[in-house]
Design a protein around this motif. Sequence first.
Motif, short mmCIF file in Angstrom:
data_model
loop_
_atom_site.label_atom_id
_atom_site.label_comp_id
_atom_site.label_asym_id
_atom_site.label_seq_id
_atom_site.Cartn_x
_atom_site.Cartn_y
_atom_site.Cartn_z
N ILE A 280 0.85 -1.19 0.00
CA ILE A 280 0.00 0.00 0.00
C ILE A 280 0.89 1.24 0.00
N ILE A 281 0.38 2.29 -0.66
CA ILE A 281 1.02 3.60 -0.60
C ILE A 281 0.11 4.49 0.23
N VAL A 282 0.66 5.07 1.27
CA VAL A 282 -0.07 6.00 2.12
C VAL A 282 0.53 7.38 1.87
N CYS A 283 -0.33 8.32 1.46
CA CYS A 283 0.14 9.65 1.07
C CYS A 283 -0.31 10.73 2.04
N CYS A 284 0.53 11.73 2.17
CA CYS A 284 0.19 12.92 2.95
C CYS A 284 -0.96 13.64 2.26
N PRO A 285 -1.79 14.35 3.01
CA PRO A 285 -2.97 15.00 2.44
C PRO A 285 -2.68 15.98 1.31
N HIS A 286 -1.54 16.65 1.35
CA HIS A 286 -1.24 17.65 0.33
C HIS A 286 -0.91 17.03 -1.03
N LEU A 287 -0.89 15.71 -1.12
CA LEU A 287 -0.60 15.03 -2.39
C LEU A 287 -1.85 14.62 -3.16
N ARG A 288 -3.02 15.06 -2.74
CA ARG A 288 -4.25 14.58 -3.36
C ARG A 288 -4.28 14.81 -4.87
N LEU A 289 -3.81 15.95 -5.36
CA LEU A 289 -3.82 16.23 -6.79
C LEU A 289 -2.80 15.36 -7.53
N GLU A 290 -1.64 15.17 -6.92
CA GLU A 290 -0.62 14.32 -7.53
C GLU A 290 -1.09 12.86 -7.59
N VAL A 291 -1.81 12.42 -6.56
CA VAL A 291 -2.34 11.06 -6.55
C VAL A 291 -3.34 10.89 -7.68
N GLN A 292 -4.24 11.85 -7.86
CA GLN A 292 -5.21 11.77 -8.95
C GLN A 292 -4.51 11.68 -10.30
N LYS A 293 -3.46 12.45 -10.48
CA LYS A 293 -2.69 12.42 -11.73
C LYS A 293 -2.02 11.06 -11.92
#
Length: 134
Positions: free
Chosen positions: A53-66
């Motif tokens: 699993i990859i757990v991301c910091c909240p500020h990465l939401r746009l990068e995750v969508q991309k």
Amino acid sequence: MIKILLCCAGGFSSSSLSTKLEKEIKESNLQNEFYIEFSPFLLSLSKISEFDIIVCCPHLRLEVQKLVKESNPDIPIYILPPRMYGVIYFKDLALDVTDIIDMYNKNKTNPVHFPGEEHTLRITRNVAYRNYKK
């Protein structure tokens, strides 16, 4: 063993958070059940095959969508709620990670989120989803 890749933009905040969580894993004697490593988000694709699993910091939401749009990784991606990120305890992260992996295995959609938590920045909980009382 569940292997967690914790990502932030540059690796700075996730490295200190990862150190805190590693300490909690050891103190709880969970080294045989969980492993956590940090990485800058841009380097995460090169490590995906090593993790569950990859757990991301909240500020990465746009990068995750991309990332999901461009390469659709075959492991779950979870964006931490903002308040949970700041005061996270491993016991809460472990519950969310386990639940997110189960949810992903049922529908293979990324990023994975809990019901009612489609908008990351609106999430106000700072504990595991299953322990949160609205």
